[in-house]
Design an enzyme around this catalytic site. Structure first.
Site, PDB file in Angstrom:
ATOM      1  N   GLU A  38      55.204 -21.142  76.316  1.00  0.00           N
ATOM      2  CA  GLU A  38      55.481 -20.112  75.351  1.00  0.00           C
ATOM      3  C   GLU A  38      55.124 -20.654  73.839  1.00  0.00           C
ATOM      4  O   GLU A  38      54.712 -21.650  73.878  1.00  0.00           O
ATOM      5  CB  GLU A  38      56.667 -19.188  75.483  1.00  0.00           C
ATOM      6  CG  GLU A  38      57.741 -19.890  75.202  1.00  0.00           C
ATOM      7  CD  GLU A  38      59.008 -19.065  75.252  1.00  0.00           C
ATOM      8  OE1 GLU A  38      59.019 -17.862  75.180  1.00  0.00           O
ATOM      9  OE2 GLU A  38      60.190 -19.876  75.747  1.00  0.00           O
ATOM     10  N   LYS A  56      68.367 -17.454  74.693  1.00  0.00           N
ATOM     11  CA  LYS A  56      68.119 -17.130  73.379  1.00  0.00           C
ATOM     12  C   LYS A  56      69.388 -17.811  72.521  1.00  0.00           C
ATOM     13  O   LYS A  56      69.989 -17.284  71.814  1.00  0.00           O
ATOM     14  CB  LYS A  56      68.042 -15.718  73.140  1.00  0.00           C
ATOM     15  CG  LYS A  56      66.934 -15.478  72.010  1.00  0.00           C
ATOM     16  CD  LYS A  56      66.603 -13.868  72.099  1.00  0.00           C
ATOM     17  CE  LYS A  56      65.825 -13.351  70.802  1.00  0.00           C
ATOM     18  NZ  LYS A  56      64.682 -14.177  70.341  1.00  0.00           N
ATOM     19  N   ARG A  86      70.741 -10.017  78.626  1.00  0.00           N
ATOM     20  CA  ARG A  86      70.389 -11.298  78.330  1.00  0.00           C
ATOM     21  C   ARG A  86      71.063 -12.052  77.568  1.00  0.00           C
ATOM     22  O   ARG A  86      71.276 -13.251  77.445  1.00  0.00           O
ATOM     23  CB  ARG A  86      68.858 -11.084  77.771  1.00  0.00           C
ATOM     24  CG  ARG A  86      68.173 -12.692  77.634  1.00  0.00           C
ATOM     25  CD  ARG A  86      66.419 -12.554  77.158  1.00  0.00           C
ATOM     26  NE  ARG A  86      66.639 -11.841  75.860  1.00  0.00           N
ATOM     27  CZ  ARG A  86      65.427 -11.231  75.333  1.00  0.00           C
ATOM     28  NH1 ARG A  86      64.255 -11.705  76.160  1.00  0.00           N
ATOM     29  NH2 ARG A  86      65.446 -11.088  74.147  1.00  0.00           N
TER      30      ARG A  86
HETATM   31  N1  PLP Z   1      60.066 -16.078  73.494  1.00  0.00           N
HETATM   32  C1  PLP Z   1      60.617 -16.430  72.573  1.00  0.00           C
HETATM   33  C2  PLP Z   1      60.841 -17.840  72.504  1.00  0.00           C
HETATM   34  C3  PLP Z   1      61.279 -15.513  71.851  1.00  0.00           C
HETATM   35  O1  PLP Z   1      61.974 -15.886  70.644  1.00  0.00           O
HETATM   36  C4  PLP Z   1      60.995 -14.260  71.875  1.00  0.00           C
HETATM   37  C5  PLP Z   1      61.510 -13.036  71.167  1.00  0.00           C
HETATM   38  O2  PLP Z   1      62.570 -12.484  71.376  1.00  0.00           O
HETATM   39  C6  PLP Z   1      60.130 -13.817  73.174  1.00  0.00           C
HETATM   40  C7  PLP Z   1      59.775 -14.931  73.976  1.00  0.00           C
HETATM   41  C8  PLP Z   1      59.868 -12.210  73.568  1.00  0.00           C
HETATM   42  O3  PLP Z   1      60.984 -11.751  74.216  1.00  0.00           O
HETATM   43  P1  PLP Z   1      61.276 -10.287  73.839  1.00  0.00           P
HETATM   44  O4  PLP Z   1      59.948  -9.530  74.311  1.00  0.00           O
HETATM   45  O5  PLP Z   1      62.400  -9.973  74.696  1.00  0.00           O
HETATM   46  O6  PLP Z   1      61.460  -9.771  72.461  1.00  0.00           O
HETATM   47  C1  COI Z   2      62.027 -11.448  68.572  1.00  0.00           C
HETATM   48  O1  COI Z   2      60.941 -11.051  69.056  1.00  0.00           O
HETATM   49  O2  COI Z   2      63.123 -10.632  68.562  1.00  0.00           O
HETATM   50  C2  COI Z   2      62.592 -12.801  68.329  1.00  0.00           C
HETATM   51  O3  COI Z   2      63.708 -13.158  68.426  1.00  0.00           O
HETATM   52  C3  COI Z   2      61.508 -13.649  67.816  1.00  0.00           C
HETATM   53  C4  COI Z   2      61.769 -14.411  66.504  1.00  0.00           C
HETATM   54  C5  COI Z   2      60.828 -15.591  66.656  1.00  0.00           C
HETATM   55  C6  COI Z   2      61.748 -13.281  65.276  1.00  0.00           C
END
Ligand code: PLP
Ligand code: COI
Length: 341
Positions: free
Chosen positions: A220, A184, A82
């Site tokens: 989201e 991200k 990612r």
């Molecule tokens: N959406 C956003 C905006 C996020 O910052 C995060 C955190 O990483 C997620 C979703 C969840 O992603 P993940 O499950 O890969 O941590």
């Molecule tokens: C994560 O879940 O890793 C994120 O980056 C979310 C953040 C808002 C702490």
């Protein structure tokens, strides 16, 4: 190995400086070898691309102590992939995926004393960052970059841990239709700061962002994807090309199907149909699955039947299975749990 004297059970989601971090710098078209270093500060040009034009992307993943005392990471290969996508979108040179994975292992191993013990409720959160250090004054990509991974022990992202939260439908947009919502990038989070401060001032834990084009579909929150359970026990998650492809959400969809025998579907979800859902949760690395008890849409309350006291039953099963896999109590699908020690 002697663990640090930390009150593991009372940690919040906040930064604690740990002993070592991995740093590699990009100059003259190549990444240097990189190394584990002690210095937790970054010294860069006042004109660095990250400062001027927010040229920075990041990741978030966790290391866990398993029931049998090993230290593992959850699907770090997906974070490596990612951040490559994120980097390409912001014209940042890719840090090779195999080197990313090696650096994760090194940072965790070097900070073993900070990795919370099994059963403490805390985890070791890793934050890989990739940012422009080289000077730019015209709007263009920098020529020099830094890749860094540091870690910090953390507790629950939302106060109260597994207690349902109340969120609001935001009037702000988080991402543009053909923008950067799917990667991200730090800029997405800068965009959300005024919205989250406003929501907190009004007493809400988070914002529900709608799709920026029609403002009718659920996207989201500022830091997690949504997961809903329908009244006939189907797991549904929003599909959109302006949300982050959450690794937790993708894993939970698979857990729902393969471990719990549920139907699970990724599809567009309108705000209108949310009132008919039985359960709602926010899923992400930091959030794990945080139950949502109520969504407030401009004074109109959407109260989920699961209530404000505890997670809904399906959300609880998903939570137990996912954390069971992460902590080594349940065997995960091949490749999900990466052993470091
Ligand atoms: N959406 C956003 C905006 C996020 O910052 C995060 C955190 O990483 C997620 C979703 C969840 O992603 P993940 O499950 O890969 O941590
Ligand atoms: C994560 O879940 O890793 C994120 O980056 C979310 C953040 C808002 C702490």
């Amino acid at each position: 190995m002697q663990k640090k004297d930390i009150d593991w059970g009372n940690l919040s989601f906040a930064y604690i400086k740990t002993d070592k971090r991995f740093v590699s710098n990009y100059k003259n078209g190549a990444w240097d070898e990189g190394a584990l270093v002690d210095d937790a500060t970054v010294c860069i040009s006042e004109c660095a691309g990250v400062i001027q034009y927010s040229q920075t992307v990041f990741e978030g993943l966790k290391a866990y102590t398993t029931e049998d005392g090993h230290i593992v990471c959850f699907r770090p290969d997906l974070n490596a992939a990612r951040i490559e996508e994120s980097a390409k979108r912001l014209e940042i040179p890719v840090f090779p995926q195999e080197r990313f994975l090696k650096a994760v292992d090194e940072v965790v191993a070097a900070n073993e004393a900070f990795v919370p013990p099994y059963g403490s409720g805390a985890t070791f959160y890793l934050r890989p960052v990739l940012f422009a250090t080289g000077p730019v004054i015209g709007v263009k990509p920098a020529e020099e970059y830094q890749f860094r991974i540091f870690g910090t022990p953390v507790g629950p992202y939302f106060k109260g841990g597994a207690k349902p939260i109340v969120i609001k439908v935001s009037d702000f947009d988080r991402a543009a239709p053909n923008g950067t919502g799917h990667i991200k990038a730090g800029l997405n989070y800068a965009m959300s700061l005024h919205a989250i401060v406003t929501a907190h001032e009004e007493g809400y834990a988070e914002n529900l962002y709608l799709d920026p084009k029609t403002r009718t579909k659920v996207e989201e929150t500022g830091g997690a994807n949504f997961l809903f359970v329908t009244k006939d026990n189907k797991v549904v998650t929003p599909k959109s090309n302006s949300i982050l492809p959450s690794i937790t959400r993708r894993s939970l969809v698979q857990v729902a199907k393969e471990y719990l025998g549920l139907e699970a579907e990724e599809r567009e979800i309108t705000l209108e149909e949310v009132k008919d859902m039985a359960e709602c949760g926010l899923c992400g690395t930091a959030a794990v699955i945080s139950p949502v008890g109520k969504i407030v849409d401009h004074g109109k309350e959407i109260c989920f039947p699961s209530g404000m006291e505890k997670m809904g039953p399906i959300t609880q099963k998903l939570y137990d299975t996912l954390t069971g896999i992460q902590m080594g109590r349940i065997e995960g699908p091949k490749g999900w749990v990466h052993r470091i020690k």
